[in-house]
Design a protein around this motif. Structure first.
Motif, PDB file in Angstrom:
ATOM      1  N   HIS A  92       0.821  -1.215   0.000  1.00 44.85           N
ATOM      2  CA  HIS A  92       0.000   0.000   0.000  1.00 44.85           C
ATOM      3  C   HIS A  92       0.853   1.262   0.000  1.00 44.85           C
ATOM      4  O   HIS A  92       0.694   2.146  -0.842  1.00 44.85           O
ATOM      5  N   SER A  93       1.776   1.358   0.959  1.00 48.88           N
ATOM      6  CA  SER A  93       2.606   2.553   1.088  1.00 48.88           C
ATOM      7  C   SER A  93       3.754   2.261   2.035  1.00 48.88           C
ATOM      8  O   SER A  93       3.749   1.258   2.750  1.00 48.88           O
ATOM      9  N   SER A  94       4.756   3.149   2.049  1.00 50.14           N
ATOM     10  CA  SER A  94       5.916   2.987   2.931  1.00 50.14           C
ATOM     11  C   SER A  94       6.270   4.321   3.573  1.00 50.14           C
ATOM     12  O   SER A  94       6.039   5.390   2.991  1.00 50.14           O
ATOM     13  N   SER A  95       6.830   4.262   4.765  1.00 47.09           N
ATOM     14  CA  SER A  95       7.299   5.457   5.475  1.00 47.09           C
ATOM     15  C   SER A  95       8.525   5.098   6.286  1.00 47.09           C
ATOM     16  O   SER A  95       8.707   3.941   6.681  1.00 47.09           O
ATOM     17  N   VAL A 118       8.571   1.331   7.478  1.00 46.88           N
ATOM     18  CA  VAL A 118       7.297   0.634   7.580  1.00 46.88           C
ATOM     19  C   VAL A 118       6.708   0.443   6.185  1.00 46.88           C
ATOM     20  O   VAL A 118       6.563   1.404   5.427  1.00 46.88           O
ATOM     21  N   HIS A 119       6.383  -0.807   5.867  1.00 48.71           N
ATOM     22  CA  HIS A 119       5.717  -1.135   4.607  1.00 48.71           C
ATOM     23  C   HIS A 119       4.306  -1.619   4.945  1.00 48.71           C
ATOM     24  O   HIS A 119       4.144  -2.650   5.602  1.00 48.71           O
ATOM     25  N   ARG A 120       3.300  -0.883   4.493  1.00 43.15           N
ATOM     26  CA  ARG A 120       1.911  -1.223   4.798  1.00 43.15           C
ATOM     27  C   ARG A 120       1.339  -2.124   3.706  1.00 43.15           C
ATOM     28  O   ARG A 120       1.567  -1.897   2.523  1.00 43.15           O
ATOM     29  N   ILE A 121       0.594  -3.142   4.150  1.00 40.11           N
ATOM     30  CA  ILE A 121       0.013  -4.127   3.247  1.00 40.11           C
ATOM     31  C   ILE A 121      -1.508  -3.983   3.294  1.00 40.11           C
ATOM     32  O   ILE A 121      -2.100  -3.933   4.386  1.00 40.11           O
ATOM     33  N   GLU A 148       1.506  -4.458   8.724  1.00 40.95           N
ATOM     34  CA  GLU A 148       2.696  -3.636   8.499  1.00 40.95           C
ATOM     35  C   GLU A 148       3.935  -4.506   8.631  1.00 40.95           C
ATOM     36  O   GLU A 148       4.028  -5.313   9.561  1.00 40.95           O
ATOM     37  N   ILE A 149       4.845  -4.351   7.701  1.00 38.17           N
ATOM     38  CA  ILE A 149       6.148  -5.000   7.786  1.00 38.17           C
ATOM     39  C   ILE A 149       7.157  -3.920   8.158  1.00 38.17           C
ATOM     40  O   ILE A 149       7.315  -2.933   7.431  1.00 38.17           O
ATOM     41  N   CYS A 150       7.818  -4.088   9.299  1.00 36.71           N
ATOM     42  CA  CYS A 150       8.777  -3.095   9.772  1.00 36.71           C
ATOM     43  C   CYS A 150      10.198  -3.632   9.617  1.00 36.71           C
ATOM     44  O   CYS A 150      10.504  -4.729  10.094  1.00 36.71           O
ATOM     45  N   ASP A 151      11.039  -2.865   8.953  1.00 29.91           N
ATOM     46  CA  ASP A 151      12.459  -3.178   8.825  1.00 29.91           C
ATOM     47  C   ASP A 151      13.190  -2.239   9.778  1.00 29.91           C
ATOM     48  O   ASP A 151      13.298  -1.032   9.517  1.00 29.91           O
ATOM     49  N   ASP A 152      13.650  -2.783  10.897  1.00 31.08           N
ATOM     50  CA  ASP A 152      14.207  -1.967  11.985  1.00 31.08           C
ATOM     51  C   ASP A 152      15.724  -2.082  12.087  1.00 31.08           C
ATOM     52  O   ASP A 152      16.261  -3.194  12.181  1.00 31.08           O
ATOM     53  N   GLN A 153      16.392  -0.929  12.094  1.00 30.51           N
ATOM     54  CA  GLN A 153      17.804  -0.844  12.431  1.00 30.51           C
ATOM     55  C   GLN A 153      17.862  -0.314  13.859  1.00 30.51           C
ATOM     56  O   GLN A 153      17.496   0.826  14.113  1.00 30.51           O
ATOM     57  N   VAL A 154      18.321  -1.158  14.785  1.00 28.81           N
ATOM     58  CA  VAL A 154      18.178  -0.875  16.210  1.00 28.81           C
ATOM     59  C   VAL A 154      19.529  -0.607  16.858  1.00 28.81           C
ATOM     60  O   VAL A 154      20.503  -1.337  16.638  1.00 28.81           O
TER      61      VAL A 154
END
Length: 272
Positions: free
Chosen positions: A51-54, A141-144, A154-160
């Motif tokens: 759907h969208s990404s942020s 954040v990648h929204r599905i 939401e698929i979150c790709d986190d650099q922590v």
């Protein structure tokens, strides 16, 4: 000061270990937003699309008592800035993949509502709270969405990046989270979870050894596993995970980091 209104919801998510070189499937990341997301192993229609990404910069301080009474009761308390839900978050573990989360609007001082909620669980614990860790996350954040266009996950790709306040130890890692967006009925779509899980595993991710960022940030994973008499393979994997997280904080880009994380995947598959 006016009393701030709290909101609550159930958070259902799956967490994954992921090396630096692994990429999300193009249908999840938005690199291919026109193609429908398919289940692994077949072309069964799902109706799901990107759907969208942020991208968000998140900064959080986590709180507990000196005796870590919140953690012992399966509770995490943080004040987070950045993102769509900045504020005070109190999470209570429901099961391995679900937490009950109560949130209050952002305020630097501990709100009365947070104090009251904490004290209901542990008598006068709010008077003994201290910052136990700082966690910074660069979150993509990648929204599905489903066939109707409603965002369902939401698929979150986190650099922590974390700092343990009690020891000063810094840890760095990358993780993925697949989180379902709560429905009006509160029902969890097992089909959706299975679809997302299959895609992320196929891309190279492995189920996370940590059920929360804060446990990993304060080095609580290995002691917890030892206390529960976890299998030797789990103990070995957690020992390596701790080594990799600290090394990544001390020496970013060190080629040994990904090698250690690859070994972790193999060790986890050992029996015994």
């Amino acid at each position: 000061m006016n009393e701030m209104v709290a909101t609550s919801h159930l958070e259902t998510e799956l967490k994954y270990e992921v090396r630096a070189d692994i990429k999300l499937p193009v249908t999840l990341s938005g690199a291919d937003s026109e193609t429908e997301i398919e289940r692994v192993g077949g072309s069964t229609e799902t109706g799901l699309k990107h759907h969208s990404s942020s991208v968000y910069e998140l900064a959080a301080h986590y709180y507990d008592t000196p005796q870590r009474e919140l953690a012992k009761n399966g509770i995490a308390l943080r004040l987070r800035s950045g993102g769509a839900d900045e504020g005070w978050h109190l999470k209570r573990r429901v099961d391995a993949r679900t937490q009950h989360e109560t949130t209050w609007p952002y305020e630097e001082e501990l709100p009365a509502g947070v104090s009251a909620t904490v004290d209901e669980i542990i008598s006068e614990a709010s008077t003994r709270l201290e910052i136990i860790a700082a966690i910074k996350t660069t979150r993509t954040v990648h929204r599905i969405s489903d066939s109707t266009g409603r965002i369902v996950a939401e698929i979150c790709d986190d650099q922590v990046s974390t700092v343990d306040n009690s020891t000063g130890i810094k840890r760095v890692w990358r993780e993925w989270e697949a989180e379902l967006v709560e429905t009006e009925t509160g029902e969890v779509s097992e089909h959706l979870l299975k679809t997302l899980d299959g895609l992320l595993i196929e891309a190279g991710a492995t189920p996370s050894l940590a059920d929360s960022k804060i446990a990993r940030a304060v080095g609580a994973l290995l002691p917890g596993a030892l206390k529960k008499s976890a299998p030797p393979a789990t103990i070995a994997a957690l020992t390596l995970l701790e080594t990799a997280d600290i090394l990544q904080a001390e020496s970013p880009g060190d080629p040994r980091i990904d090698r250690i994380r690859t070994i972790i995947e193999r060790v986890r598959n050992m029996r015994g």
